[in-house]
Design a protein around this motif. Sequence first.
Motif, PDB file in Angstrom:
ATOM      1  N   GLU A  22      86.679 -70.986 -39.186  1.00 21.99           N
ATOM      2  CA  GLU A  22      86.559 -71.748 -37.945  1.00 21.99           C
ATOM      3  C   GLU A  22      85.356 -71.288 -37.127  1.00 21.99           C
ATOM      4  OE1 GLU A  22      89.329 -72.266 -34.015  1.00 21.99           O
ATOM      5  OE2 GLU A  22      90.231 -72.831 -35.946  1.00 21.99           O
ATOM      6  N   SER A  50      82.666 -69.752 -38.259  1.00 27.28           N
ATOM      7  CA  SER A  50      81.433 -70.097 -38.983  1.00 27.28           C
ATOM      8  C   SER A  50      81.065 -71.566 -38.810  1.00 27.28           C
ATOM      9  CB  SER A  50      81.584 -69.770 -40.470  1.00 27.28           C
ATOM     10  OG  SER A  50      81.805 -68.379 -40.664  1.00 27.28           O
ATOM     11  N   ALA A  51      82.071 -72.426 -38.694  1.00 28.33           N
ATOM     12  CA  ALA A  51      81.823 -73.864 -38.577  1.00 28.33           C
ATOM     13  C   ALA A  51      81.569 -74.312 -37.134  1.00 28.33           C
ATOM     14  CB  ALA A  51      83.010 -74.641 -39.149  1.00 28.33           C
ATOM     15  N   THR A  52      81.711 -73.393 -36.185  1.00 27.82           N
ATOM     16  CA  THR A  52      81.540 -73.742 -34.778  1.00 27.82           C
ATOM     17  C   THR A  52      80.068 -74.047 -34.468  1.00 27.82           C
ATOM     18  OG1 THR A  52      83.399 -72.334 -34.127  1.00 27.82           O
ATOM     19  CG2 THR A  52      81.838 -72.954 -32.408  1.00 27.82           C
ATOM     20  N   ARG A  53      79.826 -75.171 -33.818  1.00 23.92           N
ATOM     21  CA  ARG A  53      78.475 -75.528 -33.419  1.00 23.92           C
ATOM     22  C   ARG A  53      78.157 -74.912 -32.061  1.00 23.92           C
ATOM     23  NH1 ARG A  53      77.702 -81.940 -35.032  1.00 23.92           N
ATOM     24  NH2 ARG A  53      78.085 -81.687 -37.296  1.00 23.92           N
ATOM     25  N   VAL A  54      76.944 -74.449 -31.901  1.00 25.42           N
ATOM     26  CA  VAL A  54      76.537 -73.810 -30.651  1.00 25.42           C
ATOM     27  C   VAL A  54      75.373 -74.591 -30.062  1.00 25.42           C
ATOM     28  CG1 VAL A  54      77.318 -71.537 -31.359  1.00 25.42           C
ATOM     29  CG2 VAL A  54      74.985 -72.235 -31.876  1.00 25.42           C
ATOM     30  N   SER A  55      75.242 -74.543 -28.740  1.00 22.55           N
ATOM     31  CA  SER A  55      74.199 -75.306 -28.054  1.00 22.55           C
ATOM     32  C   SER A  55      73.332 -74.445 -27.148  1.00 22.55           C
ATOM     33  CB  SER A  55      74.842 -76.432 -27.228  1.00 22.55           C
ATOM     34  OG  SER A  55      75.760 -75.896 -26.284  1.00 22.55           O
ATOM     35  N   SER A  56      73.551 -73.125 -27.201  1.00 25.33           N
ATOM     36  CA  SER A  56      72.743 -72.239 -26.366  1.00 25.33           C
ATOM     37  C   SER A  56      72.598 -70.894 -27.066  1.00 25.33           C
ATOM     38  CB  SER A  56      73.370 -72.052 -24.993  1.00 25.33           C
ATOM     39  OG  SER A  56      74.602 -71.341 -25.093  1.00 25.33           O
ATOM     40  N   GLN A  62      75.801 -68.817 -26.668  1.00 29.03           N
ATOM     41  CA  GLN A  62      76.851 -69.201 -27.600  1.00 29.03           C
ATOM     42  C   GLN A  62      76.531 -68.702 -29.008  1.00 29.03           C
ATOM     43  OE1 GLN A  62      77.264 -73.469 -27.274  1.00 29.03           O
ATOM     44  NE2 GLN A  62      78.418 -73.344 -25.343  1.00 29.03           N
ATOM     45  N   ARG A  63      75.254 -68.752 -29.383  1.00 32.03           N
ATOM     46  CA  ARG A  63      74.869 -68.272 -30.712  1.00 32.03           C
ATOM     47  C   ARG A  63      75.108 -66.762 -30.823  1.00 32.03           C
ATOM     48  NH1 ARG A  63      72.255 -70.340 -34.713  1.00 32.03           N
ATOM     49  NH2 ARG A  63      71.630 -72.165 -33.461  1.00 32.03           N
ATOM     50  N   LYS A  73      78.805 -66.177 -31.209  1.00 31.82           N
ATOM     51  CA  LYS A  73      79.229 -66.541 -32.564  1.00 31.82           C
ATOM     52  C   LYS A  73      78.864 -65.440 -33.553  1.00 31.82           C
ATOM     53  CE  LYS A  73      78.540 -70.039 -36.172  1.00 31.82           C
ATOM     54  NZ  LYS A  73      77.971 -71.371 -36.502  1.00 31.82           N
TER      55      LYS A  73
END
Length: 307
Positions: free
Chosen positions: A267, A269-275, A278-279, A282
């Motif tokens: 879960e 690994s599949a999470t998309r980040v936008s900043s 957040q990266r 992750k």
Amino acid sequence: MDRRQVSSDEVRRILSDHDRWMQTNHESGRQADFTNCDLRGFDFCSSNEIHPFHSMIFRGADLSGVSMERLHFKDCDFTDAQLSNANISDVTFESCNFLNAKILQTTMSVCRINQCDLQNTMLGKSKFNQCRFSDNVFREANLNHVWLEKNCHLEGNRFLAVNPVCADFSTSVFTDNKFLNVAFIQCTFDEATFKKCDFTHSGFLDSYIEKCHFRQSDLQNRFMQVQFIPDNGDTIHLACDLGLRTIISRDVIDDKPSMRIDDFMKEISATRVSSEAQRALKDILITMGKTFQEACDKYRKSNDNIR
């Protein structure tokens, strides 16, 4: 069951006879016996110093909703008694029998419960504030939804075949307690401490233990706990049950207490980040997850060797 109605005057007379019975070494007066009595209308609050209630019988008595303050119950029998919805403050229960007693939705503040038998006692949804439990036996007691708040201390107790559900033991201190065949289910242990405790055939299922402290306990090596502060964020707490290979964290996992470590990794690994923040978070969680996976493998191998 129909209970006998007793007036306040009759209760006072019984208590006076009991005091004389105690003072004369049972040669005069009479032991207080409130078996199957309705005592809901009596005021059990002592106005000044602690008042002794020793060797009294309350079998099947109804004390629901009463208020008690500054009393000392010793060697009293509360078998099948009803103390639900009571407000109890600065009261000591010593060497009392609570077999099958119902103490539901009751509030206890600054109370001491010592050397009591709580077999099949129902304590569900009760609140305990700054209470001390010492050398009691909780056998098949119902502790569902109990709330121990403001540093309750439990020392030298034995919990046998007890399975609390959705109880909150936050800030409680457990010292030298024995847990046999006990399962804590969906319970909360924020800043609670277990020290020198024995967990034979016992454990935690879907419980929040990421902020719990295990010291000199046979479970302290089963849980791996970490905390960190991401950039521009609040502290994140995580724990891993190495035996069950599960992650526990309200800060990361939504809608459920725990998640299998492998599912957690998929879960995250599949999470998309936008900043960038957040990266970075992750990446930290993935690193933590890999560390937990390695620790789970080592724990399993270690226990396989022991067996």
